[in-house]
Motif scaffolding. Structure first.
Motif, PDB file in Angstrom:
ATOM      1  N   LYS A  10       0.858  -1.176   0.000  1.00  0.00           N
ATOM      2  CA  LYS A  10       0.000   0.000   0.000  1.00  0.00           C
ATOM      3  C   LYS A  10       0.894   1.226   0.000  1.00  0.00           C
ATOM      4  CE  LYS A  10      -3.400  -2.454   2.763  1.00  0.00           C
ATOM      5  NZ  LYS A  10      -4.113  -2.535   4.033  1.00  0.00           N
ATOM      6  N   ASP A  12       0.816   5.738  -0.340  1.00  0.00           N
ATOM      7  CA  ASP A  12       0.081   6.982  -0.404  1.00  0.00           C
ATOM      8  C   ASP A  12       0.094   7.523  -1.834  1.00  0.00           C
ATOM      9  OD1 ASP A  12      -0.931   9.623   0.502  1.00  0.00           O
ATOM     10  OD2 ASP A  12       1.048  10.166  -0.232  1.00  0.00           O
ATOM     11  N   THR A  14      -2.191  10.690  -2.788  1.00  0.00           N
ATOM     12  CA  THR A  14      -2.408  12.142  -2.799  1.00  0.00           C
ATOM     13  C   THR A  14      -1.603  12.898  -1.752  1.00  0.00           C
ATOM     14  OG1 THR A  14      -4.385  11.838  -1.410  1.00  0.00           O
ATOM     15  CG2 THR A  14      -4.718  11.988  -3.800  1.00  0.00           C
ATOM     16  N   LYS A  15      -1.264  12.276  -0.632  1.00  0.00           N
ATOM     17  CA  LYS A  15      -0.519  12.976   0.409  1.00  0.00           C
ATOM     18  C   LYS A  15       0.875  13.387  -0.083  1.00  0.00           C
ATOM     19  CE  LYS A  15       0.396  12.622   5.353  1.00  0.00           C
ATOM     20  NZ  LYS A  15       0.338  11.717   6.509  1.00  0.00           N
ATOM     21  N   SER A  16       1.520  12.488  -0.812  1.00  0.00           N
ATOM     22  CA  SER A  16       2.864  12.802  -1.321  1.00  0.00           C
ATOM     23  C   SER A  16       2.821  13.515  -2.673  1.00  0.00           C
ATOM     24  CB  SER A  16       3.711  11.527  -1.421  1.00  0.00           C
ATOM     25  OG  SER A  16       3.072  10.577  -2.246  1.00  0.00           O
ATOM     26  N   ARG A 163      -9.749   5.470   0.183  1.00  0.00           N
ATOM     27  CA  ARG A 163      -9.647   6.650   1.050  1.00  0.00           C
ATOM     28  C   ARG A 163      -9.063   6.250   2.399  1.00  0.00           C
ATOM     29  NH1 ARG A 163     -13.259  10.948  -0.954  1.00  0.00           N
ATOM     30  NH2 ARG A 163     -14.899  10.006  -2.221  1.00  0.00           N
ATOM     31  N   ASN A 164      -8.197   7.131   2.929  1.00  0.00           N
ATOM     32  CA  ASN A 164      -7.624   6.912   4.252  1.00  0.00           C
ATOM     33  C   ASN A 164      -7.337   8.272   4.860  1.00  0.00           C
ATOM     34  OD1 ASN A 164      -4.972   6.563   6.005  1.00  0.00           O
ATOM     35  ND2 ASN A 164      -6.055   4.611   6.004  1.00  0.00           N
ATOM     36  N   ASN A 165      -8.098   8.620   5.893  1.00  0.00           N
ATOM     37  CA  ASN A 165      -7.928   9.913   6.578  1.00  0.00           C
ATOM     38  C   ASN A 165      -7.926  11.095   5.616  1.00  0.00           C
ATOM     39  OD1 ASN A 165      -7.747   8.709   9.146  1.00  0.00           O
ATOM     40  ND2 ASN A 165      -5.580   8.269   8.822  1.00  0.00           N
ATOM     41  N   GLU A 167      -7.230  11.227   2.494  1.00  0.00           N
ATOM     42  CA  GLU A 167      -6.292  11.103   1.375  1.00  0.00           C
ATOM     43  C   GLU A 167      -6.619   9.827   0.599  1.00  0.00           C
ATOM     44  OE1 GLU A 167      -4.111  13.365   0.593  1.00  0.00           O
ATOM     45  OE2 GLU A 167      -3.924  14.538   2.431  1.00  0.00           O
ATOM     46  N   TRP A 168      -6.063   9.713  -0.602  1.00  0.00           N
ATOM     47  CA  TRP A 168      -6.210   8.502  -1.414  1.00  0.00           C
ATOM     48  C   TRP A 168      -4.926   7.705  -1.372  1.00  0.00           C
ATOM     49  CZ3 TRP A 168     -10.574   6.566  -3.415  1.00  0.00           C
ATOM     50  CH2 TRP A 168     -11.668   7.422  -3.549  1.00  0.00           C
ATOM     51  N   LYS A 169      -5.057   6.408  -1.213  1.00  0.00           N
ATOM     52  CA  LYS A 169      -3.924   5.489  -1.256  1.00  0.00           C
ATOM     53  C   LYS A 169      -4.145   4.474  -2.367  1.00  0.00           C
ATOM     54  CE  LYS A 169      -2.099   5.742   3.386  1.00  0.00           C
ATOM     55  NZ  LYS A 169      -1.426   4.952   4.418  1.00  0.00           N
TER      56      LYS A 169
END
Length: 193
Positions: A10, A12, A14-16, A163-165, A167-169
């Protein structure tokens, strides 16, 4: 340089990559030499599912006969009936900013069209991959090459966006099914019959 993933990994999305919204999902494969005589026609499809892992309606199942999600978030770009040539065999555009809030996962799958009549399975397919491209700058962000040896499977869940918190992973899944598209639809709560 694109990140290369392994099965189950898994990462990240969108976060990065702040501001990332529009992505192209490219899927590709090659068919091995076999003496069945019939052409292979592999088909990509996408399932948008809720927190329970279920599509809430038939419109959440995107494929060649339903190429656009009503939200505009997912667009299937067309059916390649031979898989010939290098690069992507089929592509899906995703706009993450338009994905409805009840959708928790977007699953990318591949099935073999008419596998029963043609006596085909994923044991006869090689070099399958999925890749994520940032549409804004045409940069490949990540790639998952399926190195598994499949045998009797007729449908694959290749990867999922989830989705995770906020953001998209991206998760490299690489899970095989028997029963083709009907089995996949049942897995996501739809009746393909």
């Amino acid at each position: 340089m694109a990140i290369s993933l392994k099965k189950g990994q898994k990462i990240d999305l969108t976060k990065s990559n702040p501001g990332l919204s529009k992505i192209l999902v490219g899927l590709g494969w090659d068919t091995n030499k076999y003496d069945g005589g019939a052409d292979f026609d592999l088909d990509a499809s996408v399932f948008l599912v809720d927190a329970n892992g279920r599509a809430t309606s038939d419109s959440d199942f995107i494929f060649y006969n339903n190429p656009n999600h009503p939200s505009g978030s997912v667009q299937y770009m067309g059916d390649n009936r031979t898989g010939e040539g290098d690069g992507d065999d089929e592509q899906v555009n995703v706009d993450l900013s338009l994905v409805p809030t009840n959708i928790e996962r977007i699953a990318f799958t591949v099935t073999i069209y008419d596998y029963e009549t043609r006596k085909q399975n994923f044991g006869q397919v090689s070099n399958a991959f999925i890749r994520i491209v940032d549409v804004a700058n045409n940069t490949e962000l990540m790639r998952y090459d399926l190195s598994e040896d499949f045998s009797i499977e007729t449908a694959l869940v290749i990867a999922e966006l989830y989705r995770n918190n906020g953001e998209w992973k991206f998760q490299a899944v690489g899970s095989g099914f028997q029963g083709g598209l009907v089995a996949l639809c049942a897995n996501y709560g739809l009746n393909a019959g």
